[in-house]
Design an enzyme around this catalytic site. Structure first.
Site, PDB file in Angstrom:
ATOM      1  CB  SER A  77      -6.612  15.053 -49.084  1.00  0.00           C
ATOM      2  OG  SER A  77      -7.522  14.082 -49.538  1.00  0.00           O
ATOM      3  CE  LYS A  93      -8.769  19.615 -47.848  1.00  0.00           C
ATOM      4  NZ  LYS A  93      -9.762  19.028 -46.939  1.00  0.00           N
ATOM      5  CG  ASN A 137      -6.229  18.375 -44.777  1.00  0.00           C
ATOM      6  OD1 ASN A 137      -6.821  19.298 -45.327  1.00  0.00           O
ATOM      7  ND2 ASN A 137      -6.250  17.128 -45.226  1.00  0.00           N
ATOM      8  CD  GLN A 179      -4.750  -3.569 -10.047  1.00  0.00           C
ATOM      9  OE1 GLN A 179      -4.589  -4.096  -8.950  1.00  0.00           O
ATOM     10  NE2 GLN A 179      -4.972  -4.264 -11.149  1.00  0.00           N
ATOM     11  CG  ASN A 238      -1.962  -1.101   1.156  1.00  0.00           C
ATOM     12  OD1 ASN A 238      -1.999  -1.894   0.217  1.00  0.00           O
ATOM     13  ND2 ASN A 238      -2.796  -1.176   2.179  1.00  0.00           N
ATOM     14  CD  GLU A 255      -8.328  18.913 -38.377  1.00  0.00           C
ATOM     15  OE1 GLU A 255      -8.777  19.695 -39.227  1.00  0.00           O
ATOM     16  OE2 GLU A 255      -8.095  17.704 -38.618  1.00  0.00           O
ATOM     17  CB  THR A 274     -16.706  38.748 -29.928  1.00  0.00           C
ATOM     18  OG1 THR A 274     -17.517  39.633 -30.701  1.00  0.00           O
ATOM     19  CG2 THR A 274     -15.610  39.553 -29.226  1.00  0.00           C
ATOM     20  CG  HIS A 275     -20.392  36.061 -30.507  1.00  0.00           C
ATOM     21  ND1 HIS A 275     -20.888  35.221 -29.528  1.00  0.00           N
ATOM     22  CD2 HIS A 275     -20.414  37.322 -29.980  1.00  0.00           C
ATOM     23  CE1 HIS A 275     -21.225  35.929 -28.477  1.00  0.00           C
ATOM     24  NE2 HIS A 275     -20.935  37.201 -28.707  1.00  0.00           N
TER      25      HIS A 275
END
Length: 518
Positions: free
Chosen positions: A293, A299, A301, A338, A128, A306, A173-174
């Site tokens: 891709s 592409k 990416n 455990q 322990n 992500e 913002t937003h």
């Protein structure tokens, strides 16, 4: 990493029957499907080195306290060296005997080499307190490793911020154009957030850095142990005083995973912004942090970023899973614990990788100054500055807000007419604002604000420069912030490196103590 609430098997003075079941369970619980279910040996590689260190410190202390003879201590310590070498050569866990966990496997391996006297290594100790100590011992190194990555990422953010104090950037913002800012201002905002994450991790470390060893099963031991000595040999700042708390407590794991999940959330926001900015052509990620891709060769990416976002979900989930495991457990030890470790180790590893990726992406990104500048004025983002000018001229701010709001739709139409996008032509924008002022105020806007000042307010760069309040985006304000933030970063870096050095010194002291017996 299983623990044992039955007390110290070593208080039976190394008793062993040599059966394959190992030195703990023996023939009483010899087999059945539960054995494999209960085993953590495969998962315990994470704390193998920690267990060896804990074993060595404990045996040295036993010898110093004359609980175990020096020659026996020497044989046990020599056996531990052989076991370490065997694992280095043949791999984990292949070089170890079968066992319920790494602790039993190592003890069994010692007894195989030393004989029954090897069982004395477990005197005055339970699995322990042993495993609780191993967890904290390993977790200290992990937290420091993450901290090292965080301060390096903060360093990269501040270096880039210093370079881009005047590089315009649309502020949102937003996710809608709001006010123009700068790349440096945006970068410094994330450095400040990471500074708080650093503080939380450093604070959590202070509670991880307490040694449970010597608490035995949960009620201490009758042997005259020196808990402070084992703590010193292992580089801990002190001990967990109450023996029951020492073996029960996993709040340090919960706190650490909480701090790591908070860090992961910060990184997720940074990654999301980089993904958005990449999409809008404000920056180009280095090829090392992107991919193409499988079918669309044109592409590029932002895959790595992500995945940084996704790590936040995993970390938050691990924190919830760990809290759910711990909630409602009675004192002192329960086998549920455990299942706690895997949540911690996976979070540490995932967040450590995420900080490296996010920091590297920031440090190597190429900003498109022209695209950023063109976008900085879109959406009539200087509108608030115009309203501020009217308010400073004595127009109530809500009335000033109404004037600018009335003009906004026509200014947006002017922006749409711009061939290459960006802010509306200043002359046309001023005419629109003048019409709105007549409609709301009954007078020309020139009666409140002179044309030169109004033109300055409509210019994104001038707008940014005018926002020189404490914490604002004005270039000099950001430069001053970078300077002060760099000083704080250096303090944190010194603290991390000093702590790492302290652990290294403790490891060298332990090696020196062991050498005196082997």
């Amino acid at each position: 990493m299983s623990e044992d609430d039955t007390g110290s098997s070593a208080e039976k003075e190394g008793e062993t029957d040599g059966e394959e079941e190992g030195v703990v369970r023996r023939e009483r619980f010899a087999g059945g499907p539960a054995r494999e279910f209960m085993s953590s040996l495969a998962d315990d590689e994470r704390i193998f080195e920690a267990d060896l260190a804990v074993d060595r410190a404990h045996v040295v202390m036993l010898a110093e306290q004359e609980i175990v003879a020096e020659d026996t201590a020497g044989e046990i310590l020599a056996a531990l060296e052989e076991i370490e070498a065997a694992v280095e050569a043949d791999g984990y866990p292949d070089a170890l005997p079968d066992g319920e966990d790494v602790h039993e496997a190592i003890e069994t391996a010692v007894i195989e080499r030393v004989g029954e006297e090897g069982g004395r290594m477990h005197t005055a100790r339970s699995r322990n307190d042993e495993v609780a100590t191993c967890i904290r011992y390993a977790l200290r190194e992990d937290v420091l490793s993450v901290l090292e990555g965080v301060v390096e990422t903060r360093e990269a953010l501040l270096a880039a911020a210093e370079e881009h104090t005047e590089t315009l950037l649309p502020g949102y913002t937003h996710l809608q154009p709001a006010q123009p800012v700068t790349v440096g201002f945006w970068l410094a905002s994330y450095e400040q957030a990471l500074a708080r994450d650093t503080s939380r991790l450093l604070d959590a470390y202070t509670r991880v850095d307490e040694c449970p060893l010597g608490a035995a099963a949960f009620a201490g031991t009758t042997f005259d142990v020196d808990r402070q000595q084992t703590a010193r040999l292992l580089g801990f700042e002190g001990i967990v005083e109450n023996a029951m708390d020492a073996v029960s407590a996993r709040d340090v794991q919960l706190e650490t995973v909480g701090a790591l999940s908070g860090l992961a959330v910060t990184l997720s926001g940074l990654a999301e912004d980089l993904v958005v900015y990449s999409n809008r052509g404000f920056l180009e990620l280095d090829d090392d942090y992107a991919s193409t891709s499988s079918i669309m060769p044109q592409k590029k990416n932002p895959d790595s970023l992500e995945l940084v976002r996704a790590v936040a979900g995993d970390a938050v989930g691990a924190h919830q899973a760990l809290a759910t495991t711990l909630k409602g457990l009675p004192r002192s030890y329960n086998r549920d614990l455990q299942r706690a470790g895997p949540h911690v180790w996976k979070t540490v590893d995932d967040v450590a990788a995420a900080i490296d990726v996010a920091g590297g992406a920031v440090a190597t990104a190429e900003w498109n100054d022209d695209a950023c500048a063109a976008a900085a004025g879109e959406g009539f983002s200087t509108a608030t500055g115009v309203a501020d000018l009217l308010a400073q001229a004595g127009v109530p701010f809500r009335t000033a807000h109404e004037v600018v709001a009335l003009a906004a739709a026509d200014v947006a139409a002017l922006e749409a007419e711009e061939a290459e996008g960006g802010a509306a032509d200043p002359d046309a924008a001023i005419d629109v604002l003048d019409d709105a002022a007549h409609a709301v105020l009954g007078e020309s806007i020139a009666d409140a604000v002179d044309e030169a000042t109004l033109r300055s307010a409509l210019d994104p760069a001038e707008s940014v420069a005018s926002r020189d309040s404490a914490g604002g985006p004005a270039p000099q304000v950001v430069a001053d912030h970078v300077e002060s933030a760099t000083a704080g970063l250096e303090d944190d870096m010194i603290a991390v490196r000093a702590t790492q050095k302290g652990l290294q010194n403790a490891a060298e002291r332990l090696d020196a103590e062991v050498a005196g017996y082997v």
